[in-house]
Design a protein around this motif. Structure first.
Motif, PDB file in Angstrom:
ATOM      1  N   LEU A  40       0.825  -1.213   0.000  1.00  0.00           N
ATOM      2  CA  LEU A  40       0.000   0.000   0.000  1.00  0.00           C
ATOM      3  C   LEU A  40       0.857   1.260   0.000  1.00  0.00           C
ATOM      4  O   LEU A  40       0.540   2.224  -0.702  1.00  0.00           O
ATOM      5  CB  LEU A  40      -0.934   0.007   1.205  1.00  0.00           C
ATOM      6  N   ARG A  41       1.932   1.248   0.762  1.00  0.00           N
ATOM      7  CA  ARG A  41       2.790   2.436   0.787  1.00  0.00           C
ATOM      8  C   ARG A  41       3.425   2.673  -0.583  1.00  0.00           C
ATOM      9  O   ARG A  41       3.503   3.805  -1.055  1.00  0.00           O
ATOM     10  CB  ARG A  41       3.872   2.296   1.854  1.00  0.00           C
ATOM     11  N   ARG A  42       3.882   1.593  -1.221  1.00  0.00           N
ATOM     12  CA  ARG A  42       4.489   1.733  -2.547  1.00  0.00           C
ATOM     13  C   ARG A  42       3.452   2.192  -3.566  1.00  0.00           C
ATOM     14  O   ARG A  42       3.731   3.043  -4.421  1.00  0.00           O
ATOM     15  CB  ARG A  42       5.096   0.399  -2.961  1.00  0.00           C
ATOM     16  N   LEU A  43       2.235   1.636  -3.459  1.00  0.00           N
ATOM     17  CA  LEU A  43       1.158   2.021  -4.374  1.00  0.00           C
ATOM     18  C   LEU A  43       0.826   3.505  -4.227  1.00  0.00           C
ATOM     19  O   LEU A  43       0.715   4.216  -5.221  1.00  0.00           O
ATOM     20  CB  LEU A  43      -0.083   1.171  -4.111  1.00  0.00           C
ATOM     21  N   LEU A  70      -5.530   4.217 -16.264  1.00  0.00           N
ATOM     22  CA  LEU A  70      -5.429   2.940 -15.552  1.00  0.00           C
ATOM     23  C   LEU A  70      -6.519   1.963 -15.990  1.00  0.00           C
ATOM     24  O   LEU A  70      -6.272   0.758 -16.090  1.00  0.00           O
ATOM     25  CB  LEU A  70      -5.494   3.164 -14.040  1.00  0.00           C
ATOM     26  N   SER A  71      -7.716   2.471 -16.265  1.00  0.00           N
ATOM     27  CA  SER A  71      -8.795   1.612 -16.753  1.00  0.00           C
ATOM     28  C   SER A  71      -8.456   1.028 -18.112  1.00  0.00           C
ATOM     29  O   SER A  71      -8.761  -0.130 -18.398  1.00  0.00           O
ATOM     30  CB  SER A  71     -10.104   2.400 -16.840  1.00  0.00           C
ATOM     31  N   ALA A  72      -7.813   1.832 -18.969  1.00  0.00           N
ATOM     32  CA  ALA A  72      -7.408   1.349 -20.289  1.00  0.00           C
ATOM     33  C   ALA A  72      -6.336   0.265 -20.166  1.00  0.00           C
ATOM     34  O   ALA A  72      -6.369  -0.740 -20.875  1.00  0.00           O
ATOM     35  CB  ALA A  72      -6.895   2.504 -21.143  1.00  0.00           C
ATOM     36  N   ILE A  73      -5.390   0.461 -19.250  1.00  0.00           N
ATOM     37  CA  ILE A  73      -4.340  -0.539 -19.038  1.00  0.00           C
ATOM     38  C   ILE A  73      -4.930  -1.841 -18.518  1.00  0.00           C
ATOM     39  O   ILE A  73      -4.550  -2.925 -18.943  1.00  0.00           O
ATOM     40  CB  ILE A  73      -3.266   0.004 -18.067  1.00  0.00           C
ATOM     41  N   PRO A  97      -7.336  -0.790  -2.317  1.00  0.00           N
ATOM     42  CA  PRO A  97      -7.380  -1.022  -3.759  1.00  0.00           C
ATOM     43  C   PRO A  97      -7.558  -2.504  -4.069  1.00  0.00           C
ATOM     44  O   PRO A  97      -7.153  -3.368  -3.293  1.00  0.00           O
ATOM     45  CB  PRO A  97      -6.010  -0.531  -4.230  1.00  0.00           C
ATOM     46  N   GLY A  98      -8.148  -2.791  -5.225  1.00  0.00           N
ATOM     47  CA  GLY A  98      -8.316  -4.163  -5.674  1.00  0.00           C
ATOM     48  C   GLY A  98      -7.061  -4.663  -6.375  1.00  0.00           C
ATOM     49  O   GLY A  98      -6.143  -3.897  -6.678  1.00  0.00           O
ATOM     50  N   LYS A  99      -7.021  -5.966  -6.645  1.00  0.00           N
ATOM     51  CA  LYS A  99      -5.857  -6.564  -7.298  1.00  0.00           C
ATOM     52  C   LYS A  99      -5.646  -5.996  -8.697  1.00  0.00           C
ATOM     53  O   LYS A  99      -4.522  -5.730  -9.105  1.00  0.00           O
ATOM     54  CB  LYS A  99      -6.020  -8.083  -7.392  1.00  0.00           C
ATOM     55  N   VAL A 105      -1.559  -0.145 -11.807  1.00  0.00           N
ATOM     56  CA  VAL A 105      -0.608   0.886 -11.370  1.00  0.00           C
ATOM     57  C   VAL A 105       0.823   0.411 -11.601  1.00  0.00           C
ATOM     58  O   VAL A 105       1.670   1.162 -12.091  1.00  0.00           O
ATOM     59  CB  VAL A 105      -0.838   1.262  -9.884  1.00  0.00           C
ATOM     60  N   ASN A 106       1.096  -0.864 -11.276  1.00  0.00           N
ATOM     61  CA  ASN A 106       2.449  -1.395 -11.491  1.00  0.00           C
ATOM     62  C   ASN A 106       2.823  -1.393 -12.972  1.00  0.00           C
ATOM     63  O   ASN A 106       3.945  -1.036 -13.335  1.00  0.00           O
ATOM     64  CB  ASN A 106       2.566  -2.806 -10.912  1.00  0.00           C
ATOM     65  N   LEU A 107       1.891  -1.791 -13.832  1.00  0.00           N
ATOM     66  CA  LEU A 107       2.164  -1.776 -15.276  1.00  0.00           C
ATOM     67  C   LEU A 107       2.377  -0.353 -15.786  1.00  0.00           C
ATOM     68  O   LEU A 107       3.228  -0.105 -16.633  1.00  0.00           O
ATOM     69  CB  LEU A 107       1.025  -2.440 -16.042  1.00  0.00           C
ATOM     70  N   TYR A 108       1.589   0.584 -15.263  1.00  0.00           N
ATOM     71  CA  TYR A 108       1.721   1.991 -15.668  1.00  0.00           C
ATOM     72  C   TYR A 108       3.097   2.522 -15.276  1.00  0.00           C
ATOM     73  O   TYR A 108       3.748   3.226 -16.053  1.00  0.00           O
ATOM     74  CB  TYR A 108       0.630   2.820 -15.003  1.00  0.00           C
ATOM     75  N   CYS A 109       3.549   2.175 -14.062  1.00  0.00           N
ATOM     76  CA  CYS A 109       4.845   2.667 -13.585  1.00  0.00           C
ATOM     77  C   CYS A 109       6.006   2.067 -14.369  1.00  0.00           C
ATOM     78  O   CYS A 109       7.014   2.724 -14.578  1.00  0.00           O
ATOM     79  CB  CYS A 109       5.019   2.349 -12.103  1.00  0.00           C
ATOM     80  N   GLU A 110       5.860   0.824 -14.796  1.00  0.00           N
ATOM     81  CA  GLU A 110       6.915   0.175 -15.567  1.00  0.00           C
ATOM     82  C   GLU A 110       6.836   0.526 -17.048  1.00  0.00           C
ATOM     83  O   GLU A 110       7.656   0.074 -17.838  1.00  0.00           O
ATOM     84  CB  GLU A 110       6.827  -1.340 -15.392  1.00  0.00           C
TER      85      GLU A 110
END
Length: 168
Positions: A40-43, A70-73, A97-99, A105-110
C-alpha cells in the motif's frame, strides 16, 4: 351512540419498515486500514508521482485522467471503469485497492503496454524454444521454462544454438 372497543390487541407490534438512507458514509469502509503494508505504501507513492506527472492544476481532472489511463491498461470496458473518486479514495487511504488496480498501477509505472507482445528465447543443451507472448508475462514464461530445464538467453545465443542444431 356507538361504543368503541378499546381493548388492547394481542397481535405483536409491527416494526415500521424504513428505507435505507443513501449516503457516502454508509458506503465507505470505516475500519482502519493497515497503513504499514509495504504494498500500500508503494502504491500510494506511485500514485502520488503519477498525479504529479499529470498535474493540470485541478485535482479532480488529474484523478479523472489517471483513472481513464489505468482503466485502459487494465482492459476495463462497457462502462465498468474506475472514476476519479476511487483513485482519490485509494490515495487518501479510505479505500483498499483491488488486485486489478494494483496491477494496473504497477504496469503503468513500468511503462509496459499490456497488449504488446515480444519474443522470448530459451535453450537447453541442443534444443531451443522461441515463445511469442505478452511482455508483462515475462516472469511467468521464464519460470515455466526454467521448470522444464530451459535457460533464457538473448537472440544471438539462441541463433547460435539453432544453427548448430540444424547443421547436423
Amino acid at each position: 351512540m356507538k361504543k368503541f372497543n378499546l381493548k388492547m390487541s394481542t397481535k405483536p407490534i409491527r416494526k415500521v419498515h424504513r428505507a435505507s438512507k443513501s449516503g457516502q458514509k454508509h458506503v465507505r469502509n470505516t475500519r482502519p486500514l493497515p497503513q504499514t503494508s509495504l504494498i500500500l505504501r508503494r502504491l500510494k507513492n506511485n500514485l502520488r508521482q503519477m498525479v504529479a506527472g499529470i498535474s493540470t492544476g485541478k485535482k479532480t481532472h488529474d484523478y479523472e485522467t489517471l483513472a481513464q489511463q489505468l482503466s485502459a491498461i487494465a482492459g476495463l470496458s462497457n462502462g465498468h471503469v474506475w472514476g476519479w473518486r476511487y483513485v482519490a479514495s485509494v490515495l487518501s487511504g479510505s479505500t483498499l485497492p483491488g488486485k486489478k488496480f494494483i496491477n494496473a498501477v504497477n504496469l503503468y509505472c513500468e511503462k509496459i503496454n499490456p497488449r504488446k507482445k515480444q519474443y522470448f528465447y530459451f535453450v537447453r543443451r541442443g534444443s531451443f524454444i522461441m515463445v511469442y507472448e505478452k511482455s508483462y508475462l515475462r516472469e511467468i514464461v521464464k519460470t515455466h521454462q526454467q521448470e522444464r530445464g530451459y535457460k533464457m538467453v538473448p537472440f544471438r545465443r539462441y541463433m547460435e544454438v539453432k544453427r548448430r542444431a540444424t547443421q547436423h
